[in-house]
Enzyme design. Structure first.
Site, PDB file in Angstrom:
ATOM      1  N   VAL A 158       0.592  -1.158  -0.404  1.00 26.25           N
ATOM      2  CA  VAL A 158       0.139   0.160  -0.194  1.00 26.25           C
ATOM      3  C   VAL A 158       0.880   0.885  -0.087  1.00 26.25           C
ATOM      4  O   VAL A 158       1.747   1.251   0.804  1.00 26.25           O
ATOM      5  CB  VAL A 158      -1.188   0.153   1.754  1.00 26.25           C
ATOM      6  CG1 VAL A 158      -1.815   0.853   0.970  1.00 26.25           C
ATOM      7  CG2 VAL A 158      -1.984  -1.127   1.503  1.00 26.25           C
ATOM      8  N   GLU A 159       0.722   1.532  -1.422  1.00 24.62           N
ATOM      9  CA  GLU A 159       1.578   3.589  -0.950  1.00 24.62           C
ATOM     10  C   GLU A 159       1.013   4.300  -0.281  1.00 24.62           C
ATOM     11  O   GLU A 159      -0.164   4.323  -0.797  1.00 24.62           O
ATOM     12  CB  GLU A 159       1.790   3.926  -2.628  1.00 24.62           C
ATOM     13  CG  GLU A 159       3.178   2.509  -3.544  1.00 24.62           C
ATOM     14  CD  GLU A 159       2.874   2.876  -4.975  1.00 24.62           C
ATOM     15  OE1 GLU A 159       3.865   2.874  -5.529  1.00 24.62           O
ATOM     16  OE2 GLU A 159       2.116   3.209  -5.362  1.00 24.62           O
TER      17      GLU A 159
END
Lengths: 322, 322
Positions: A158-159
């Site tokens: 997850v950025e």
């Protein structure tokens, strides 16, 4: 000093999932594994049918990955078309609406006016930055990007991105990191906004060269895929490009690699970027035709099932080793 | 119609390994698993000490991968500094000499004059093409590239290239494909010569963007590596970029992906290649310093051991599923 992400107890917390399509349904499945109360907000009339069609197979994947799921998980699920109502009492909001800046601006304005003060605002957007989404918010620093890699329930990355930096930013970043970490994800904070963020930029960079090599007739799409899975893919599943080169340099490590192989790589860079690559009609036809020729003997569903089986086996192998 | 590679019985066949360094020792370990007689030809005075230092750990890796190895495997090994003598009676020659065209030209001239007519000539070179190496050979079409991905005993890929196309080429290609396939490798024929071949070109393309993102301060080297292992790496271990996008396009498959996401990717390409990237002093310092900061707490040997453990576990998981 970076704080280590902490495991939160998310049981009974409410999360509103804006958009119940492919990404939203995948997120929602993951949230349900933690005993969260999940409200799906989506105006499409057939949303429940679509959503339930995805849910069972997502939950089956998650069970194979070792997630423990309350058999009554469906009772923690609700549908609410009205966004203002859907976000009432929410602790978290994960937005997966259309990739349209104007739409998102109005949406966050509405959400901010109706969600609790403490709710964490997270957007799955892959391209519309926080600054672009938050123009109508009273407190734009409340919004963060939590951009998953498809499908969110399977792939760990997850950025995380923030927009305007404020005194509260670190607290919000920590809260988002803790949240995704608690779901079993690998959240990574990006320190600057950049088009495509990181994973999609890396993917674009390598795919440019893939298209270039196939267009030049060096290999076909299947041969290129085979090269990837038989070398770089299995390498990068274990360690990223920097640590791989660090170890590829032998006892001299990364500095040795850079000194000895750097100049040769710069030569390849020049050659690569000097070659024009675009999705013009000829290229599009060639790629479409080759993908059909080499992968068309199986349906998308069959190929996806095979992929996910290997994907889950790989992830389980690694998680047992940790 | 492409011929399916066949399993050969290599037991008792002689292979001469030119150069007993890192790559040569790795190849030799793999050849020994098949009961081949392996002659190492290397003029370095301490070559046996170096070679045996690598052999045990390579053989241990291969056993973990399920290779069955004759306990007397060391009796199949010989050392011969004189190249002309070393290639006498050889069925196969795998060359891992210095990456120097003039050296290789003289070498193949010498080998051709002394090796049997039926011997297969294979070069591990990553950059000097067949055409460049074979200038002094009477029959340049006898030489092929069999380029491994480091380390050859672990990573499956072998890129195969020929030089001048002759009537015998298909026979030679088939023989090389069968040979590497019999060793448990994944040989892939490249249809045209291109600088860096395919795997190293793909690696260069993505690494350019890695260096660009780290230089711009978007992420550090460790964060970039984490992004890779948590998303693209585990994806590409399972399926290459083309089949991944084919499945990423949902029911519409690759054409849907190209139509909907192609234009956005073209935008990222423009942004990426417009940004200058080079290993100038500032960049080199930044990367060296970050690699030291994030990976310097463990030795290269420790990190390599961890990497190989995960690598082998991944490969065993997949081979059990096939």
């Amino acid at each position: 000093m970076k704080k280590q992400p902490q495991k939160l107890n998310l049981k009974g917390k409410k999360i509103t999932v804006i958009g119940g399509g492919l990404i939203g349904a995948s997120w929602a499945s993951l949230f349900l594994t933690q005993g969260m109360n999940v409200a799906i907000s989506d105006p499409k009339p057939d949303i429940q049918e679509y959503f339930y069609g995805k849910l069972d197979s997502n939950i089956a994947d998650l069970k194979k990955l070792g997630y423990k799921i309350d058999p009554n998980y469906k009772s923690h699920l609700s549908f609410e078309t009205d966004t203002a109502t859907a976000v009432k009492g929410a602790d978290y909001i994960q937005e997966n609406g259309p990739e349209n800046a104007a739409f998102k601006q109005d949406l966050w304005q509405l959400i901010e006016a109706n969600a609790p003060e403490h709710a964490l605002f997270l957007s799955s957007s892959s391209g519309i930055t926080v600054s672009q989404q938050a123009t109508k918010m009273k407190n734009p620093s409340r919004l963060l990007i939590g951009h998953p890699f498809n499908p969110p329930h399977l792939i760990p990355l997850v950025e995380i991105l923030i927009g305007k930096e404020t005194a509260d930013s670190q607290k919000l970043i920590d809260a988002a990191m803790d949240f995704y970490h608690s779901l079993g994800k690998v959240p990574v904070l990006l320190h600057k906004e950049t088009p495509g963020f990181v994973a999609n930029r890396l993917q674009a960079a390598i795919f440019r060269e893939c298209v270039s090599l196939v267009s030049a007739g060096v290999v076909n799409v299947k041969e290129l895929d085979d090269i990837m899975t038989a070398s770089l893919g299995i390498r990068w599943a274990v360690g990223g490009p920097f640590v791989s080169f660090h170890l590829g340099g032998g006892d001299g490590g990364f500095p040795f690699f850079l000194h000895h192989l750097g100049p040769g790589m710069e030569g390849i860079w020049k050659d690569e970027i000097s070659k024009p690559v675009s999705y013009d009609e000829k290229t599009t036809q060639l790629l479409d035709q080759q993908v059909k020729e080499h992968y068309g003997n199986k349906t998308i569903a069959q190929l996806s099932e095979e992929r996910d089986e290997y994907q889950i086996a790989l992830m389980n192998t690694f998680s047992k080793m940790k």
